[in-house]
Design an enzyme around this catalytic site. Structure first.
Site, short mmCIF file in Angstrom:
data_model
loop_
_atom_site.label_atom_id
_atom_site.label_comp_id
_atom_site.label_asym_id
_atom_site.label_seq_id
_atom_site.Cartn_x
_atom_site.Cartn_y
_atom_site.Cartn_z
N ASP A 1 -7.50 -3.35 10.65
CA ASP A 1 -8.01 -4.32 9.67
C ASP A 1 -8.44 -5.64 10.33
O ASP A 1 -8.76 -6.61 9.65
CB ASP A 1 -6.94 -4.56 8.60
CG ASP A 1 -7.53 -4.93 7.24
OD1 ASP A 1 -8.70 -4.60 7.00
OD2 ASP A 1 -6.81 -5.54 6.43
N LYS B 1 0.83 -1.20 0.00
CA LYS B 1 0.00 0.00 0.00
C LYS B 1 0.87 1.25 0.00
O LYS B 1 2.00 1.21 0.48
CB LYS B 1 -0.89 0.01 1.27
CG LYS B 1 -2.01 -0.99 1.30
CD LYS B 1 -2.82 -0.84 2.58
CE LYS B 1 -3.94 -1.88 2.65
NZ LYS B 1 -4.97 -1.71 1.62
N ARG C 1 -10.37 -11.59 1.71
CA ARG C 1 -11.20 -12.66 1.13
C ARG C 1 -10.47 -13.99 1.16
O ARG C 1 -11.10 -15.05 1.19
CB ARG C 1 -11.65 -12.25 -0.28
CG ARG C 1 -10.54 -12.11 -1.28
CD ARG C 1 -10.94 -11.25 -2.47
NE ARG C 1 -10.99 -9.83 -2.13
CZ ARG C 1 -11.30 -8.86 -2.98
NH1 ARG C 1 -11.62 -9.15 -4.22
NH2 ARG C 1 -11.30 -7.60 -2.60
N1 BES Z 1 -8.08 -3.82 4.39
C1 BES Z 1 -8.26 -3.37 3.05
C2 BES Z 1 -9.55 -2.60 2.86
C3 BES Z 1 -9.68 -1.28 3.58
C4 BES Z 1 -9.44 -0.09 2.93
C5 BES Z 1 -10.09 -1.25 4.90
C6 BES Z 1 -9.57 1.11 3.61
C7 BES Z 1 -10.21 -0.06 5.57
C8 BES Z 1 -9.97 1.12 4.94
C9 BES Z 1 -8.28 -4.57 2.12
O1 BES Z 1 -7.50 -5.64 2.50
C10 BES Z 1 -7.76 -4.11 0.82
O2 BES Z 1 -6.60 -3.80 0.75
N2 BES Z 1 -8.60 -4.08 -0.19
C11 BES Z 1 -8.23 -3.67 -1.48
C12 BES Z 1 -8.77 -4.68 -2.46
C13 BES Z 1 -8.23 -4.55 -3.85
C14 BES Z 1 -6.77 -4.88 -3.87
C15 BES Z 1 -9.01 -5.48 -4.73
C16 BES Z 1 -8.82 -2.29 -1.74
O3 BES Z 1 -9.93 -2.01 -1.28
O4 BES Z 1 -8.13 -1.48 -2.36
ZN ZN Z 2 -7.19 -5.82 4.50
MN MN Z 3 -5.52 -5.47 1.89
#
Ligand code: BES
Ligand code: ZN
Ligand code: MN
Length: 500
Positions: free
Chosen positions: A290, A279, A353
């Protein structure tokens, strides 16, 4: 802080303040507010006449009583318009009240039962809502501050004229205290930095909850996960040096009917760096939260064991960090989930997931008849619903409407999004059965449906709390930081299901 009920006349309490209320647009207050108004020589009605007290929702007006009655202060709380008034209005105003009076550095106050008279809310429900709102509105997380934020309020008393209501008020308060303590625990877990809230720390908290109860606790370590072939969860865990844990808590409230059950399954990523698909650094610290799904299901079990509903409840938390490293899984890797499904890991940041696929498969194998999974799954849910509403996804109309109804009772807004078959195309892989990302379109839906694949024919609801598990501001019963959503929805759901 102690919450209690007492029969008597509110104007005669030996406390620093008493709290009464008015609905919006009312010129003559009713009930206890009316008798307080009379006792303090109609100050409240004159403030209504001059427009200083309007009864707007959240409005708080402090009156100094100058020895006209025993309590030194009267706080008039606005309840908003009567047509919009419900149990959640009671929670919000109760949260605002305790913060307001705490800022005045007073120690004790007595309150009327908001909503109990004119508001038309059932006595136990009104009392429970006061307890929830008061405790949660006063919530603070200052464990790591050298100078702790001070809680001045020591005692809050609901004072009721009608003796026959006292028993129900006591029951409502007790329930509310139990529910609010569960929510506070979840908030603590989410607010806690990742170096204080590892998978093993989650195990310790689950252990504390189960100790001295009949709740059975099982904890799977890495080697047990390997035996069970939980390849999707283990793939995520590979990049981290802290060991993953799967926490299983079993409450048997209806042991004679094993099928009368529900599983609550939580995403427990104690830190989500994104893994190799790392990230951006800005805002990454928020990814300590998370594990809010896991925190929710674990802490909901605390109130469930205390309230003892007649239903069997299994909580499962899939806990690991998601880190980059020499041993981390890589984009393009293929992992084999517990149920044999092969998954192409297209993006290591879509890890929720993956861990949930194995947790849900395990729940199905346990014979769960209903599954609610809770996860901070996608950033896309904030684009769809903002920070107001939790997204729900389901394969079962009855269960999802029960979840949404429980949310309404809890004052936690939930809205269903579709899971049409057409979306499945988006997460088909060229090299494996599924891939873990579905592209830019409908990101929350494909994430949810990916998890749903593993629920098979079991009634399943997924709650995406990525945007609602934290709040940037304090308001009503919500405090800045972790919200504890959807702990109360889960508790209310279990209570409702247990009543058939
Ligand atoms: N934990 C994140 C989602 C998230 C984002 C939670 C902001 C809280 C605040 C999740 O694991 C994630 O990284 N999701 C990605 C999915 C994508 C790679 C398909 C996302 O939402 O960007
Ligand atoms: Zn996550
Ligand atoms: Mn993630």
């Amino acid at each position: 802080m102690k919450l209690q009920v007492k029969a008597g006349d509110i104007t005669e309490q030996e406390v620093d303040a008493i709290v009464v209320n008015v609905f919006e647009g009312v010129s003559q207050p009713e009930g206890a507010t009316k008798s307080v108004n009379t006792a303090i020589k109609d100050i409240i009605t004159s403030l209504i006449e001059t427009g200083e007290v309007r009864g707007k929702s959240g409005e708080l007006t402090l009156i100094h009583t100058q020895n006209s009655i025993k309590p030194k202060r009267v706080l008039v709380a606005g309840l908003g318009p009567k047509e919009k008034f419900n149990q959640d209005s009671i929670r919000s105003i109760s949260g605002a009240i305790i913060r307001f009076l705490n800022a005045k550095k007073i120690k004790t106050y007595s309150t009327v039962l908001h909503g109990g008279g004119e508001g038309g809310i059932k006595t136990t429900v009104a009392a429970r809502s006061i307890a929830e709102g008061t405790i949660l509105g006063a919530y603070k997380f200052s464990e790591h501050k050298s100078k702790k934020q001070k809680q001045y309020i020591e005692q809050v008393t609901v004072v009721e004229m009608d003796n026959s209501k006292v028993k129900d008020i006591k029951r409502g308060i007790d329930e509310g205290v139990s529910i609010a303590s569960s929510v506070s625990l979840a908030r603590d877990m989410v607010n806690q930095p990742a170096n204080y809230m590892t998978p093993s720390d989650l195990v310790d908290i689950a252990t504390d909850i189960c100790d001295g109860t009949d709740v059975e606790l099982e904890v799977f370590d890495e080697s047990r996960m390997q035996q069970l072939k939980m390849g999707a969860l283990l793939g995520v865990a590979k990049g981290s040096v802290v060991p993953p844990k799967m926490i299983i808590m079993k409450y048997l409230g209806d042991a004679k009917n094993p099928d009368n059950n529900i599983g609550l399954i939580g995403k427990g990523i104690t830190f989500d760096s994104g893994g190799i698909s790392i990230k951006p650094s800005g805002g990454m610290a928020a990814m300590k939260g998370d594990m809010a799904g896991a925190a929710s299901v674990i802490s909901a079990m605390k109130a469930i064991t205390e309230l003892k509903p007649k239903i069997n409840v299994t909580a499962i938390a899939a806990a690991t960090e998601n880190m980059p490293g020499g041993n981390a899984q890589k984009p393009g890797d293929v992992v084999v989930a517990m149920d044999g499904t092969t998954i192409e890991v297209d993006n290591t940041d879509a890890e929720g997931r993956l861990v949930l696929s194995d947790a849900v498969s395990y729940g199905v194998q346990l014979g769960l008849k209903r599954i609610v999974d809770v996860a901070t799954l996608t950033g896309a849910i904030e684009i769809a619903l903002g920070k107001v509403t939790t997204g729900a996804f389901s394969n079962n109309d009855e269960l999802v409407s029960q979840v949404i109804d429980a949310g309404t009772q809890a004052g936690e807004k939930i809205w269903e999004l579709p899971t049409f078959d057409e979306y499945r195309e988006l997460y088909k892989s060229d090299v494996a059965d599924l891939k873990n990302v579905g592209g830019r379109q409908a990101g929350s839906i494909t994430g949810a449906m990916f998890i749903g694949e593993f629920a098979k024919d079991v009634a399943w609801v997924h709650l995406d709390i990525a945007s609602t598990s934290t709040s940037p501001k304090t308001s009503g019963m919500i405090t800045r930081g972790a919200t504890g959503i959807p702990v109360r929805t889960l508790i209310y759901l279990v209570l409702a299901l247990s009543k058939g």
